[in-house]
Structure formats: structure tokens, C-alpha cells
Design a protein around this motif. Structure first.
Motif, PDB file in Angstrom:
ATOM      1  N   ASN A 193     -93.312  35.027  65.576  1.00 53.83           N
ATOM      2  CA  ASN A 193     -92.733  33.738  65.182  1.00 53.83           C
ATOM      3  C   ASN A 193     -92.473  33.668  63.684  1.00 53.83           C
ATOM      4  OD1 ASN A 193     -92.734  32.736  67.779  1.00 53.83           O
ATOM      5  ND2 ASN A 193     -94.745  31.785  67.602  1.00 53.83           N
ATOM      6  N   THR A 220     -91.913  36.182  61.683  1.00 53.18           N
ATOM      7  CA  THR A 220     -90.797  37.081  61.377  1.00 53.18           C
ATOM      8  C   THR A 220     -89.471  36.455  61.769  1.00 53.18           C
ATOM      9  OG1 THR A 220     -92.181  39.054  61.602  1.00 53.18           O
ATOM     10  CG2 THR A 220     -89.806  39.346  61.870  1.00 53.18           C
ATOM     11  N   ASN A 221     -89.407  35.818  62.932  1.00 48.84           N
ATOM     12  CA  ASN A 221     -88.175  35.153  63.351  1.00 48.84           C
ATOM     13  C   ASN A 221     -87.788  34.034  62.387  1.00 48.84           C
ATOM     14  OD1 ASN A 221     -87.666  36.711  65.615  1.00 48.84           O
ATOM     15  ND2 ASN A 221     -88.782  35.369  66.996  1.00 48.84           N
ATOM     16  N   PHE A 222     -88.787  33.321  61.888  1.00 46.24           N
ATOM     17  CA  PHE A 222     -88.508  32.236  60.945  1.00 46.24           C
ATOM     18  C   PHE A 222     -87.966  32.769  59.629  1.00 46.24           C
ATOM     19  CE2 PHE A 222     -89.726  29.230  57.597  1.00 46.24           C
ATOM     20  CZ  PHE A 222     -89.158  28.052  58.093  1.00 46.24           C
ATOM     21  N   GLU A 223     -88.524  33.887  59.170  1.00 45.76           N
ATOM     22  CA  GLU A 223     -88.105  34.460  57.889  1.00 45.76           C
ATOM     23  C   GLU A 223     -86.782  35.208  58.000  1.00 45.76           C
ATOM     24  OE1 GLU A 223     -91.367  36.924  56.803  1.00 45.76           O
ATOM     25  OE2 GLU A 223     -92.733  35.250  56.406  1.00 45.76           O
ATOM     26  N   ASN A 224     -86.495  35.768  59.164  1.00 46.30           N
ATOM     27  CA  ASN A 224     -85.277  36.553  59.349  1.00 46.30           C
ATOM     28  C   ASN A 224     -84.478  35.955  60.496  1.00 46.30           C
ATOM     29  OD1 ASN A 224     -83.283  38.443  59.724  1.00 46.30           O
ATOM     30  ND2 ASN A 224     -84.639  40.208  59.745  1.00 46.30           N
ATOM     31  N   ARG A 225     -83.583  35.017  60.195  1.00 45.08           N
ATOM     32  CA  ARG A 225     -82.850  34.303  61.236  1.00 45.08           C
ATOM     33  C   ARG A 225     -81.802  35.183  61.918  1.00 45.08           C
ATOM     34  NH1 ARG A 225     -83.897  28.810  60.429  1.00 45.08           N
ATOM     35  NH2 ARG A 225     -85.866  28.685  59.299  1.00 45.08           N
ATOM     36  N   CYS A 226     -81.541  36.363  61.346  1.00 39.50           N
ATOM     37  CA  CYS A 226     -80.519  37.249  61.908  1.00 39.50           C
ATOM     38  C   CYS A 226     -80.996  37.890  63.211  1.00 39.50           C
ATOM     39  CB  CYS A 226     -80.177  38.335  60.883  1.00 39.50           C
ATOM     40  SG  CYS A 226     -78.973  39.550  61.437  1.00 39.50           S
ATOM     41  N   LYS A 273     -83.617  38.198  66.618  1.00 45.31           N
ATOM     42  CA  LYS A 273     -84.512  37.525  67.550  1.00 45.31           C
ATOM     43  C   LYS A 273     -85.472  38.565  68.103  1.00 45.31           C
ATOM     44  CE  LYS A 273     -82.958  33.293  67.479  1.00 45.31           C
ATOM     45  NZ  LYS A 273     -83.798  32.203  66.953  1.00 45.31           N
ATOM     46  N   SER A 331     -74.112  38.178  68.051  1.00 48.51           N
ATOM     47  CA  SER A 331     -73.031  37.641  67.225  1.00 48.51           C
ATOM     48  C   SER A 331     -71.788  37.403  68.071  1.00 48.51           C
ATOM     49  CB  SER A 331     -72.700  38.604  66.071  1.00 48.51           C
ATOM     50  OG  SER A 331     -72.262  39.858  66.574  1.00 48.51           O
ATOM     51  N   ASN A 370     -83.674  29.188  70.858  1.00 44.67           N
ATOM     52  CA  ASN A 370     -83.791  28.358  69.664  1.00 44.67           C
ATOM     53  C   ASN A 370     -84.880  27.298  69.821  1.00 44.67           C
ATOM     54  OD1 ASN A 370     -81.556  29.645  68.417  1.00 44.67           O
ATOM     55  ND2 ASN A 370     -80.163  28.379  69.614  1.00 44.67           N
TER      56      ASN A 370
END
Length: 286
Positions: free
Chosen positions: A95, A97-103, A105, A121, A223
Motif C-alpha cells: 500500500n 509503495t502504491n501510494f508513493e508510485n501512482r504509475c 499497481k 495506460s 482505486n
């Protein structure tokens, strides 16, 4: 192995229906990007799933294509085995890592056996994806490294086991705005009937009292769902009294009075106390 990983990743991260014949635009994208990969020194190939595969330093990557203007492109990386991991600690690392790197999942599969990674994308031209390709690759690899680092550096004493509530399990049902069941606990939840998705947690309580349980709910797109009244970083808060011993406590539902509020797909509730993860529950809306 790649086929298994692709199924896991698709089940957790995005609901996509693939057919043997791609849409013409998606097929054109795939052909163009395949040529690009070959020019970059990779050895791309199309597998039986219609995905475009290649390896980098012995590690398998693959891409799915779907749709038309824009074309959906899902870039996946071989997953990381986590069968012997402390799942609450690992989920916290995922969680963060996902928050820090939005690119990227990153998600743990429903069996808690693997961390899967993807970049998704939508592109109007192949050049859009080519331009960002190495950024995506770096983000995928970086996500894995970040999760491992966060997991290894986390203090096991800060895990959910040190909290006054120890999470055992959770179940979910669909309710109306008065709390009347539309579907029973653990029964199938159908998208056209969805109103409020309501979790019930089973916990062992060492210290009875009133506690604020903070809830995150991730929708079918992966999301975090929020409203104007959501606490920062969470979907909602639920204040409950917990008696000592083994307890089942129903939390507040999350949704709308309108039927069909939630679309079909894979969802996940996460439950927190004092900013520490208690546990999680993944479920499917059909």
C-alpha cells in the motif's frame, strides 16, 4: 508460469475480456510496439493468450492490448512469491509503495501467495507508449524493490499482532440504506443490485473498549474509494465497541441508495486501527 501469473494479475487488477482476434487498432498497436521492442534489442513474441512477451535480464514481461482509440495497454512483470511472508506487514509495504508510485499497481493475490505488478495506460498512438516505455519498466522494477525494502525494514512489533484487536477474518454482504440484507454474508453479490457493500469483521479482543476502525475500500479499477467526508487516506471511519474475547462486529456499509452503484469486478476492504493494518478482505461483484 507466465500464463498463471497473467491470470492472477488480470483477476486482481483489471477485468478485461480477451478474444482470439484483436480489434484492428489494438492489433496495429501490438505490431508497432513489437517492432519497437525488436529495434531496442529485445526478442518479442506473441503467445497463445495474444499477449506480447519479452524478457529483460532473464525476467519475463508481457503486454495485453484491447480496445480502440484509445487502446488499452497493460504491461506486466513476473510476480514475486510471498507464501512465507507476514501478510499484514507485506500488505502495508504494498500500500505504501502504491501510494508513493501512482504509475504502478502492485497487489497481493487472493491466495496470499504472490505480489503482482502492472502498469496500465490508454494511448491514442503507439508513440505515446514508446515514449514512456522505459519509465514504465523502471517503475515496475522499482515497485518490487520498494516493497521488499519496506517489508524487510518494517518492525514486526508494529504489525497488527501488537494491537488490542487481532484480526481473524471478514465477510461482506450487500445491504440497503436501512441495513437490510440484499445478499447474505459471503453470498454472490450482483452488480445490478448493489447498494451498500457492508463488511463484518471477526476479531479477538484482548482489551475491550470503543475503537475507531478506519476502512479503505478499493473498487473494481483498483482505486481507493472516497467521498467529500472521507478521512485523509481512507474511505471512511467506523466507531464500535468491542467486548473481550472473540467477536463479530458489523461495520458501516459503503455505497449508495441507488441500485447498481458498484460495477462488476474484484474489490478489497482493508481495516486499520491506529494507522496499523488489522487485515483485509477481497471479494467479487458479479
Amino acid at each position: 508460469m507466465k500464463r498463471i501469473l497473467s491470470i492472477l494479475a488480470a483477476a486482481l487488477l483489471v477485468s478485461i475480456q480477451y478474444i482470439s482476434a484483436l480489434e484492428p487498432e489494438a492489433e496495429r498497436f501490438r505490431s508497432d510496439i513489437k517492432s519497437f521492442l525488436r529495434e531496442e534489442g529485445f526478442s518479442p513474441y506473441i503467445d497463445d493468450d495474444e499477449s506480447l512477451c519479452f524478457k529483460k535480464e532473464g525476467l519475463l514481461y508481457w503486454m495485453f492490448f484491447s480496445g480502440s482509440r484509445p487502446v488499452y495497454i497493460g504491461l506486466y512483470r513476473t510476480g514475486t512469491d510471498c507464501e512465507d511472508s507476514d501478510i499484514p506487514r507485506l500488505l502495508k509495504a504494498v500500500n505504501e509503495t502504491n501510494f508513493e508510485n501512482r504509475c504502478v499497481k502492485a497487489m497481493i493475490n487472493s491466495d496470499n501467495t504472490m505480489v503482482c505488478y502492472t502498469v496500465q495506460s490508454y494511448c491514442y498512438a503507439p508513440e505515446d507508449f514508446k515514449y514512456a516505455f522505459y519509465k514504465y519498466m523502471s517503475a515496475l522494477d522499482g515497485a518490487k524493490e520498494s516493497i521488499v525494502e519496506k517489508y524487510n525494514s518494517s518492525d514486526s512489533k508494529s504489525s497488527a499482532s501488537s494491537l488490542p484487536l487481532t484480526f481473524n477474518s471478514a465477510s461482506v454482504r450487500n445491504e440497503d440504506n436501512e441495513g437490510t440484507a440484499i445478499s447474505d454474508w459471503g453470498a454472490n453479490i450482483y452488480a445490478y443490485r448493489t447498494k451498500y457493500l457492508t463488511p463484518k469483521i471477526n476479531v479477538n479482543v484482548s482489551t475491550p473498549g470503543s475503537y475507531d476502525i478506519y476502512v479503505k475500500m478499493f473498487n473494481a479499477d483498483g482505486n481507493l474509494t472516497t467521498s467529500d467526508h472521507s478521512p485523509a487516506g481512507y474511505s471512511y471511519k467506523c466507531s464500535k465497541y468491542f467486548g473481550e474475547g472473540n467477536r463479530e462486529v458489523k461495520l458501516t456499509g459503503w455505497g449508495s441508495d441507488k441500485s447498481g452503484h458498484w460495477k462488476a469486478g474484484n474489490y478489497r476492504f482493508e481495516f486499520y486501527l491506529n494507522d496499523r493494518l488489522l487485515g483485509s478482505k477481497s471479494f467479487t461483484v458479479k
